[in-house]
Design an enzyme around this catalytic site. Structure first.
Site, PDB file in Angstrom:
ATOM      1  CG  ASP A   1      -8.027  -1.422  -4.220  1.00 45.30           C
ATOM      2  OD1 ASP A   1      -7.521  -1.046  -5.298  1.00 45.30           O
ATOM      3  OD2 ASP A   1      -8.312  -0.632  -3.288  1.00 45.30           O
ATOM      4  CB  ILE A   2      -6.214  -0.818   0.799  1.00 49.68           C
ATOM      5  CG1 ILE A   2      -6.069  -0.841   2.299  1.00 49.68           C
ATOM      6  CG2 ILE A   2      -6.337   0.599   0.260  1.00 49.68           C
ATOM      7  CD1 ILE A   2      -4.765  -0.237   2.795  1.00 49.68           C
TER       8      ILE A   2
ATOM      9  CG  ASN B   1      -7.479   4.114 -13.488  1.00 46.96           C
ATOM     10  OD1 ASN B   1      -8.353   4.278 -14.331  1.00 46.96           O
ATOM     11  ND2 ASN B   1      -7.749   3.747 -12.248  1.00 46.96           N
TER      12      ASN B   1
ATOM     13  CG  HIS C   1      -2.139  -0.667 -10.692  1.00 46.15           C
ATOM     14  ND1 HIS C   1      -1.392   0.488 -10.688  1.00 46.15           N
ATOM     15  CD2 HIS C   1      -3.406  -0.285 -10.420  1.00 46.15           C
ATOM     16  CE1 HIS C   1      -2.177   1.512 -10.420  1.00 46.15           C
ATOM     17  NE2 HIS C   1      -3.410   1.075 -10.262  1.00 46.15           N
TER      18      HIS C   1
ATOM     19  CD  GLU D   1      -6.225   6.833  -5.918  1.00 47.42           C
ATOM     20  OE1 GLU D   1      -5.777   5.968  -5.133  1.00 47.42           O
ATOM     21  OE2 GLU D   1      -7.408   7.182  -5.959  1.00 47.42           O
ATOM     22  CB  VAL D   2      -0.389   3.395  -7.207  1.00 50.32           C
ATOM     23  CG1 VAL D   2       0.943   2.742  -6.872  1.00 50.32           C
ATOM     24  CG2 VAL D   2      -1.247   3.560  -5.949  1.00 50.32           C
TER      25      VAL D   2
ATOM     26  CG  HIS E   1      -8.006  -1.392 -10.640  1.00 50.11           C
ATOM     27  ND1 HIS E   1      -8.226  -0.940  -9.354  1.00 50.11           N
ATOM     28  CD2 HIS E   1      -7.159  -0.498 -11.210  1.00 50.11           C
ATOM     29  CE1 HIS E   1      -7.539   0.189  -9.161  1.00 50.11           C
ATOM     30  NE2 HIS E   1      -6.890   0.480 -10.275  1.00 50.11           N
TER      31      HIS E   1
HETATM   32  P1  AMP Z   1      -5.168   3.653  -9.435  1.00 55.62           P
HETATM   33  O1  AMP Z   1      -6.075   4.814  -9.230  1.00 55.62           O
HETATM   34  O2  AMP Z   1      -5.528   2.856 -10.664  1.00 55.62           O
HETATM   35  O3  AMP Z   1      -3.707   4.053  -9.386  1.00 55.62           O
HETATM   36  O4  AMP Z   1      -5.481   2.654  -8.256  1.00 55.62           O
HETATM   37  C1  AMP Z   1      -4.706   2.539  -7.115  1.00 55.62           C
HETATM   38  C2  AMP Z   1      -5.433   1.581  -6.187  1.00 55.62           C
HETATM   39  O5  AMP Z   1      -4.530   1.171  -5.195  1.00 55.62           O
HETATM   40  C3  AMP Z   1      -6.653   2.178  -5.487  1.00 55.62           C
HETATM   41  O6  AMP Z   1      -7.813   1.410  -5.817  1.00 55.62           O
HETATM   42  C4  AMP Z   1      -6.290   2.067  -3.992  1.00 55.62           C
HETATM   43  O7  AMP Z   1      -7.394   1.752  -3.182  1.00 55.62           O
HETATM   44  C5  AMP Z   1      -5.256   0.959  -4.012  1.00 55.62           C
HETATM   45  N1  AMP Z   1      -4.297   0.986  -2.921  1.00 55.62           N
HETATM   46  C6  AMP Z   1      -3.573   2.035  -2.461  1.00 55.62           C
HETATM   47  N2  AMP Z   1      -2.766   1.658  -1.468  1.00 55.62           N
HETATM   48  C7  AMP Z   1      -2.968   0.322  -1.286  1.00 55.62           C
HETATM   49  C8  AMP Z   1      -2.422  -0.647  -0.405  1.00 55.62           C
HETATM   50  N3  AMP Z   1      -1.507  -0.343   0.514  1.00 55.62           N
HETATM   51  N4  AMP Z   1      -2.868  -1.928  -0.494  1.00 55.62           N
HETATM   52  C9  AMP Z   1      -3.813  -2.254  -1.408  1.00 55.62           C
HETATM   53  N5  AMP Z   1      -4.344  -1.380  -2.279  1.00 55.62           N
HETATM   54  C10 AMP Z   1      -3.946  -0.101  -2.216  1.00 55.62           C
END
Ligand code: AMP
Length: 128
Positions: free
Chosen positions: A39-40, A97, A110, A105-106, A112
């Site tokens: 994770d970034i 999530n 996925h 967010e994405v 974690h």
């Molecule tokens: P979620 O809130 O479960 O959708 O988590 C999305 C996760 O993706 C967050 O923990 C971000 O820090 C992570 N994230 C977003 N962009 C990137 C990226 N380019 N590379 C790695 N992790 C990312």
């Protein structure tokens, strides 16, 4: 099929772009079904994301629409990542999530994977 409330799968989401190699990632594992990378913005000493290659927004979308091989392959990959990171003995946490209340967010399904220290309570308690 898109999951109600989440709309259609967005091919431009950041994880779709990582899967296509358009954006770099710090890869820890990949096979035909899954990709895992750091994770970034890590929330623990080990914070890895495991994503299926299947284009799904949510757990419900993934388990309804991916093939049995893709579903089994993804969950085997999650297990392999935990093993390969040496987390079986000390332990770790999986979290996914889904949708607005979770703060997803994405919009690409996925998991974690957190570890590397005692992780504390499962959920933050709301104030008040
Ligand atoms: P979620 O809130 O479960 O959708 O988590 C999305 C996760 O993706 C967050 O923990 C971000 O820090 C992570 N994230 C977003 N962009 C990137 C990226 N380019 N590379 C790695 N992790 C990312």
């Amino acid at each position: 099929m898109p999951v109600k409330g989440l709309g259609a799968y967005d091919d431009q989401n950041i994880f779709a772009r990582i899967l296509r190699g358009e954006i770099p990632c710090r890869k820890v594992f990949e096979d035909q079904f899954a990709l895992a990378f750091h994770d970034i913005n890590p929330q623990a000493p080990v914070h890895v994301l495991v994503i299926p290659r299947h284009r799904s927004i949510s757990f419900a979308d993934f388990t309804a629409n991916a093939s049995q091989a893709e579903i089994a392959g993804f969950f085997r990959a999650v297990g392999a990542v935990a093993r390969e990171l040496g987390l079986e003995a000390p332990g770790y946490r999986l979290l996914a999530n889904m949708g607005e209340d979770s703060g997803q967010e994405v919009p690409h399904f996925h998991v974690h994977l957190f570890g590397g220290q005692p992780l504390g309570p499962m959920l933050a308690r709301p104030a008040g």
